[in-house]
Write a protein that holds these residues in place. Structure first.
Motif, PDB file in Angstrom:
ATOM      1  N   THR A  78       9.782 -66.216  58.299  1.00  0.00           N
ATOM      2  CA  THR A  78       9.378 -65.392  57.156  1.00  0.00           C
ATOM      3  C   THR A  78       9.894 -63.971  57.362  1.00  0.00           C
ATOM      4  OG1 THR A  78       7.383 -66.681  56.883  1.00  0.00           O
ATOM      5  CG2 THR A  78       7.403 -64.491  55.873  1.00  0.00           C
ATOM      6  N   ILE A  79      10.611 -63.464  56.363  1.00  0.00           N
ATOM      7  CA  ILE A  79      11.139 -62.105  56.448  1.00  0.00           C
ATOM      8  C   ILE A  79      10.265 -61.168  55.631  1.00  0.00           C
ATOM      9  CG2 ILE A  79      13.111 -60.630  55.862  1.00  0.00           C
ATOM     10  CD1 ILE A  79      13.841 -62.523  58.096  1.00  0.00           C
ATOM     11  N   CYS A  80       9.770 -60.107  56.275  1.00  0.00           N
ATOM     12  CA  CYS A  80       9.065 -59.066  55.542  1.00  0.00           C
ATOM     13  C   CYS A  80       9.995 -57.861  55.429  1.00  0.00           C
ATOM     14  CB  CYS A  80       7.797 -58.636  56.273  1.00  0.00           C
ATOM     15  SG  CYS A  80       6.472 -59.835  56.155  1.00  0.00           S
ATOM     16  N   THR A  81      10.135 -57.321  54.231  1.00  0.00           N
ATOM     17  CA  THR A  81      11.110 -56.245  54.058  1.00  0.00           C
ATOM     18  C   THR A  81      10.731 -55.295  52.930  1.00  0.00           C
ATOM     19  OG1 THR A  81      13.410 -55.754  53.491  1.00  0.00           O
ATOM     20  CG2 THR A  81      12.496 -57.767  52.564  1.00  0.00           C
ATOM     21  N   PHE A  82      11.274 -54.074  53.001  1.00  0.00           N
ATOM     22  CA  PHE A  82      11.181 -53.173  51.857  1.00  0.00           C
ATOM     23  C   PHE A  82      11.950 -53.825  50.713  1.00  0.00           C
ATOM     24  CE2 PHE A  82      11.242 -49.953  55.441  1.00  0.00           C
ATOM     25  CZ  PHE A  82       9.882 -49.731  55.414  1.00  0.00           C
ATOM     26  N   GLY A  83      11.469 -53.608  49.483  1.00  0.00           N
ATOM     27  CA  GLY A  83      12.020 -54.310  48.335  1.00  0.00           C
ATOM     28  C   GLY A  83      13.521 -54.163  48.141  1.00  0.00           C
ATOM     29  N   PRO A  89      23.836 -57.080  48.995  1.00  0.00           N
ATOM     30  CA  PRO A  89      24.698 -58.212  49.317  1.00  0.00           C
ATOM     31  C   PRO A  89      25.056 -58.260  50.811  1.00  0.00           C
ATOM     32  CG  PRO A  89      25.629 -56.833  47.557  1.00  0.00           C
ATOM     33  CD  PRO A  89      24.498 -56.083  48.148  1.00  0.00           C
ATOM     34  N   GLY A  90      24.935 -59.445  51.400  1.00  0.00           N
ATOM     35  CA  GLY A  90      25.473 -59.669  52.739  1.00  0.00           C
ATOM     36  C   GLY A  90      26.903 -60.173  52.574  1.00  0.00           C
ATOM     37  N   THR A  91      27.429 -60.880  53.596  1.00  0.00           N
ATOM     38  CA  THR A  91      28.802 -61.348  53.478  1.00  0.00           C
ATOM     39  C   THR A  91      28.971 -62.306  52.307  1.00  0.00           C
ATOM     40  OG1 THR A  91      29.226 -61.039  55.804  1.00  0.00           O
ATOM     41  CG2 THR A  91      30.649 -62.607  54.667  1.00  0.00           C
ATOM     42  N   SER A  92      28.064 -63.307  52.238  1.00  0.00           N
ATOM     43  CA  SER A  92      28.243 -64.243  51.129  1.00  0.00           C
ATOM     44  C   SER A  92      27.052 -64.303  50.182  1.00  0.00           C
ATOM     45  CB  SER A  92      28.563 -65.640  51.668  1.00  0.00           C
ATOM     46  OG  SER A  92      27.540 -66.026  52.548  1.00  0.00           O
ATOM     47  N   SER A  93      25.917 -63.784  50.587  1.00  0.00           N
ATOM     48  CA  SER A  93      24.779 -63.786  49.660  1.00  0.00           C
ATOM     49  C   SER A  93      23.773 -62.718  50.064  1.00  0.00           C
ATOM     50  CB  SER A  93      24.122 -65.165  49.644  1.00  0.00           C
ATOM     51  OG  SER A  93      23.612 -65.455  50.931  1.00  0.00           O
ATOM     52  N   SER A  94      22.705 -62.589  49.270  1.00  0.00           N
ATOM     53  CA  SER A  94      21.669 -61.602  49.553  1.00  0.00           C
ATOM     54  C   SER A  94      20.389 -62.324  49.949  1.00  0.00           C
ATOM     55  CB  SER A  94      21.407 -60.770  48.305  1.00  0.00           C
ATOM     56  OG  SER A  94      20.814 -61.596  47.311  1.00  0.00           O
ATOM     57  N   LEU A  95      19.400 -61.556  50.403  1.00  0.00           N
ATOM     58  CA  LEU A  95      18.107 -62.169  50.729  1.00  0.00           C
ATOM     59  C   LEU A  95      17.470 -62.773  49.482  1.00  0.00           C
ATOM     60  CD1 LEU A  95      16.832 -59.473  53.216  1.00  0.00           C
ATOM     61  CD2 LEU A  95      17.062 -61.898  53.746  1.00  0.00           C
ATOM     62  N   GLY A  96      17.765 -62.171  48.332  1.00  0.00           N
ATOM     63  CA  GLY A  96      17.259 -62.727  47.071  1.00  0.00           C
ATOM     64  C   GLY A  96      17.806 -64.128  46.850  1.00  0.00           C
ATOM     65  N   ASP A  97      19.113 -64.291  47.131  1.00  0.00           N
ATOM     66  CA  ASP A  97      19.713 -65.628  46.996  1.00  0.00           C
ATOM     67  C   ASP A  97      19.059 -66.592  47.978  1.00  0.00           C
ATOM     68  OD1 ASP A  97      21.499 -64.560  45.169  1.00  0.00           O
ATOM     69  OD2 ASP A  97      22.978 -64.072  46.719  1.00  0.00           O
ATOM     70  N   ALA A  98      18.812 -66.089  49.204  1.00  0.00           N
ATOM     71  CA  ALA A  98      18.189 -66.945  50.219  1.00  0.00           C
ATOM     72  C   ALA A  98      16.812 -67.384  49.733  1.00  0.00           C
ATOM     73  CB  ALA A  98      18.070 -66.200  51.548  1.00  0.00           C
ATOM     74  N   ARG A  99      16.114 -66.469  49.065  1.00  0.00           N
ATOM     75  CA  ARG A  99      14.784 -66.815  48.560  1.00  0.00           C
ATOM     76  C   ARG A  99      14.871 -67.965  47.555  1.00  0.00           C
ATOM     77  NH1 ARG A  99      10.822 -62.141  46.962  1.00  0.00           N
ATOM     78  NH2 ARG A  99      12.437 -61.617  45.461  1.00  0.00           N
ATOM     79  N   MET A 107       7.966 -59.005  50.207  1.00  0.00           N
ATOM     80  CA  MET A 107       8.199 -57.580  50.066  1.00  0.00           C
ATOM     81  C   MET A 107       6.989 -56.818  50.585  1.00  0.00           C
ATOM     82  SD  MET A 107       9.218 -55.629  46.621  1.00  0.00           S
ATOM     83  CE  MET A 107       7.866 -54.553  46.251  1.00  0.00           C
ATOM     84  N   VAL A 108       7.210 -55.807  51.425  1.00  0.00           N
ATOM     85  CA  VAL A 108       6.100 -54.989  51.933  1.00  0.00           C
ATOM     86  C   VAL A 108       6.418 -53.513  51.720  1.00  0.00           C
ATOM     87  CG1 VAL A 108       5.326 -56.640  53.680  1.00  0.00           C
ATOM     88  CG2 VAL A 108       7.105 -54.982  54.268  1.00  0.00           C
ATOM     89  N   TYR A 109       5.370 -52.699  51.766  1.00  0.00           N
ATOM     90  CA  TYR A 109       5.557 -51.266  51.590  1.00  0.00           C
ATOM     91  C   TYR A 109       5.600 -50.533  52.929  1.00  0.00           C
ATOM     92  CZ  TYR A 109       4.885 -52.070  46.669  1.00  0.00           C
ATOM     93  OH  TYR A 109       5.029 -52.520  45.390  1.00  0.00           O
TER      94      TYR A 109
END
Ligand code: SF4
Lengths: 355, 335
Positions: A78-83, A89-99, A107-109
């Motif tokens: 589980t990845i917790c991250t600022f929004g 974008p990473g090399t081929s996708s973003s964390l949003g795509d991974a989701r 998402m955390v503050y």
């Protein structure tokens, strides 16, 4: 009615007719406020305001996103991250795509929220994406210390914390003077900036975030630059002290140590990063999960590097607003609200220039 | 006493449905045209008519300044009013979640009746469905309305012209702010009431002052900023705002400052934007300032032929900058 300070500063700025001056606002919040206040639209042609590397999301390199995606998808963590990081974008996708592929991205503050999350979800392994400068690093340190105190076994951080001083050094020829970031200086105090002035001839002013603070600092820099002598001034004394926040600095010194760090656009800068000390190694996701070495490949067309170095203005990137927009960002600088490309896009800088 | 709840049987069409309709809806909506027949038989409006529909799913269903019932009437009444149409008839359709408390439903129906009454509109037909637990959240309402367009009025978002003054009928952003606070996910408290109000009488007073008005638009979802961008695009004009002239409640300002929001992008449910020739603007504002829901009406900007399809704001330091276009990251389920 405008206050006298503002009137005076405006008139110094608007009437400047000396040799060209290049000023870099280091901090992304300044970039944003300067646009919001319409300050760029009153600058004479001989004052060139460029945006620097002070947006944590923007300087986070492609491989960092790739590492996070690896943890999320390959290791089921589980990845917790600022929004903001979710859309970078990473090399081929973003964390949003991974989701959307099933990864658990929360998402955390604050880093402390992610410790809380780990406590409440003992069945999951939780990693917090620890990015940011001197301003956010102490909170990551507290999170790790809290986790260690209660022997929390399912929490660690993926670190990309950075320090500004080495970035100033790397960029010392990019501009004639710098608007230093008020928040970072609140932590660090003034000594680094004196050193830059005395040893490297780097000039600048520490600045707050209100209209009059920003205008006054621009006016100050314009006046001082004409004296041809390196200078530094604390124009945010109600918040920034000479010595900085000693408690926070000590906390960081006792928890982390410096390391080399990759900056998007600037490459590896020696000793510009912070990583957990040996005694906290159990909370370092890179050690804990044996992440393979990943070489990130940013989109070839993206000019974030040049933008972050102040070499080009965002609208000089061929993808700007053609293919790259805040809704569909190609580079990190278009993602965060504080990113230069996003600010130029939202406030239509190219539009004003054409008019 | 045990709380009475809506059950699936209330929606089955049998005796219990009839009981629910009689006890809650009919007893509140006292229109002679609301009968047990399958459709209402009505006299059509004279001249041109306006016809509109809107669904409401606001969460929470109750908020400072109103509830989903009041909102569902205001929304449709205001949509009609924006076109210069006197609201005449409304239909209301409910989808209620199994287990919803009857007393809350009663409260919603009362608010609807009161608001409809104030707006001078008749509720002439309705429908009630009950959905299983979890299939809807609380209660969803759809209202549909018919209105009669006032003679001599011709309004459209495409009619803004160079030189027009832009007026808001009240202070902006209060509904969005109230909903945001009542969700308390930010841990903030502030005394902000939704501006939710039926505005036909307000708009009528303006149209009685002058018919020479180009655009009236309800600044609901997306707030005044979004509406202005829509009109700038539709009319192919530039819009210039004077930030300092925009009426914003102090508490709303405070909340926006803390959360980094712009009140221009918070929803209103009782505030409209009016575009009219500059020489009519003062008279319109003067009329509005006497109205119940429009005391804070003010001229906030003007229309030009430059910066086409953009909204430019004059900042606190007297410079001009672009109002960033709506980003699409609006609060979900505010109406
Ligand atoms: S406009 Fe987009 S692609 Fe170009 S530099 Fe900025 S972020 Fe990169």
């Amino acid at each position: 009615m405008l206050s006298k300070d503002i009137e005076k500063a405006k008139s110094i700025i608007m009437n400047y007719d000396g040799p060209p001056i290049k000023i870099m606002e280091v901090c992304g919040t300044h970039t944003h406020e300067i646009f919001k206040l319409g300050i760029r639209n009153i600058l004479p042609n001989n004052i060139n305001l460029i945006s620097g590397p002070g947006c944590p999301v923007c300087v986070t390199p492609t491989e960092f996103i790739d590492e996070a995606i690896y943890l999320a998808l390959e290791k089921n963590i589980t990845i917790c991250t600022f929004g903001d990081l979710i859309r970078v974008p990473g090399t081929s996708s973003s964390l949003g795509d991974a989701r959307s592929k099933g990864a658990n991205i929360q998402m955390v503050y604050s880093p402390l929220d992610s410790v809380e999350y780990a406590i409440n979800h003992p069945e999951q392994q939780v990693v917090f994406l620890s990015v940011g400068f001197e301003t956010t690093t102490p909170a990551s340190c507290i999170a790790v210390r809290n986790a260690k105190n209660i022997e929390l076994k399912n929490f660690s951080i993926l670190g990309a914390n950075k320090t500004m001083y080495q970035a100033y050094l790397a960029l010392k020829d990019a501009a004639d003077a710098y608007i230093y970031p008020g928040h970072v200086c609140t932590m660090t105090g003034m000594s680094e900036l004196y050193k830059l002035r005395d040893e490297e001839n780097v000039s600048g002013a520490v600045t707050g975030f209100s209209a009059s603070e920003i205008l006054s600092s621009l006016a100050y820099i314009i006046s001082e630059t004409q004296k041809n002598k390196p200078f530094v001034a604390n124009l945010y004394p109600r918040v920034v002290t000479e010595e900085g926040l000693i408690k926070a600095k000590t906390l960081v010194e006792n928890t982390m140590e410096s390391c080399d760090s990759i900056w998007r656009g600037l490459g590896i800068i020696e000793k510009s990063g912070m990583k957990l000390k040996k005694e906290y190694i159990d909370y370092d996701a890179r050690a804990k999960y044996d992440i393979p070495k990943i070489v990130g490949k940013p989109n070839k067309g993206c000019k974030c590097g040049e933008v972050l170095r102040g070499d080009i203005k965002p609208f000089e990137c061929p993808l700007f607003s053609k293919g790259c927009t805040p809704e569909h960002p190609i580079g990190a600088c278009m993602v965060s609200n504080e990113g230069a490309c996003s600010a130029y896009y939202k406030y239509g800088e190219n539009l004003w220039k054409k008019n | 006493m045990e709380e009475k709840l809506v059950t699936l049987a209330h929606g089955a069409g049998g005796k219990q449905t009839a009981e629910l309709i009689d006890s809650i809806f009919k007893s509140n909506f006292k229109s002679k045209n609301l009968t047990a027949d399958d459709a209402a038989i009505l006299n059509p409006p004279i001249g041109k008519m306006a016809f509109t529909t809107d669904g409401f799913i606001v969460s929470p269903f109750k908020f400072p300044g109103g509830n989903i019932g009041k909102l569902s009437i205001c929304g449709t009444v205001n949509d009609l009013s924006c076109m210069g149409a006197k609201p005449m008839y409304l239909t209301v359709a409910f989808v209620i979640e199994e287990g919803f408390p009857l007393k809350d439903l009663e409260e919603i129906a009362q608010a609807m009746a009161k608001t409809a009454d104030e707006a001078g509109v008749e509720i002439v037909a309705g429908d009630t469905k009950v959905a299983g637990k979890g299939q809807v959240d609380g209660v969803f309402i759809t209202t549909t309305g018919v209105g009669q367009i006032m003679e001599g009025v011709d309004l459209s978002g495409a009619k803004a012209k160079d030189g027009d003054a832009i007026i808001t009928t009240g202070d902006i952003g209060r509904h969005g702010c109230a909903i945001l606070l009542s969700r308390d996910s930010y841990g903030l408290t502030a005394d902000v009431k939704s501006d939710c109000a039926p505005l036909w009488n307000t708009i009528k007073s303006v149209l009685d002052t002058t018919k020479d008005i180009h655009v009236i638009r309800d600044a609901t979802r997306g707030g005044v900023g979004t509406v202005l961008y829509e009109i700038a695009e539709q009319s192919q004009v530039g819009i210039h705002l004077d930030y300092a002239a925009i009426p914003v409640d102090d508490a709303v300002k405070g909340v926006c400052g803390m959360l980094g929001l712009d009140p221009l992008y918070l929803a209103c449910e009782g505030t409209m934007v009016i575009f009219a020739p500059n020489d009519k603007a003062q008279a319109i504002v003067k009329t509005l300032n006497k109205g119940k829901y429009s005391k804070k009406a003010a001229i906030i900007g003007h229309v030009t032929n430059d910066m086409i399809a953009h909204v430019v704001v004059k900042t606190e330091i007297g410079t001009e900058t672009l109002l960033p276009a709506p980003s699409g990251e609006l609060l979900p389920r505010i109406c």
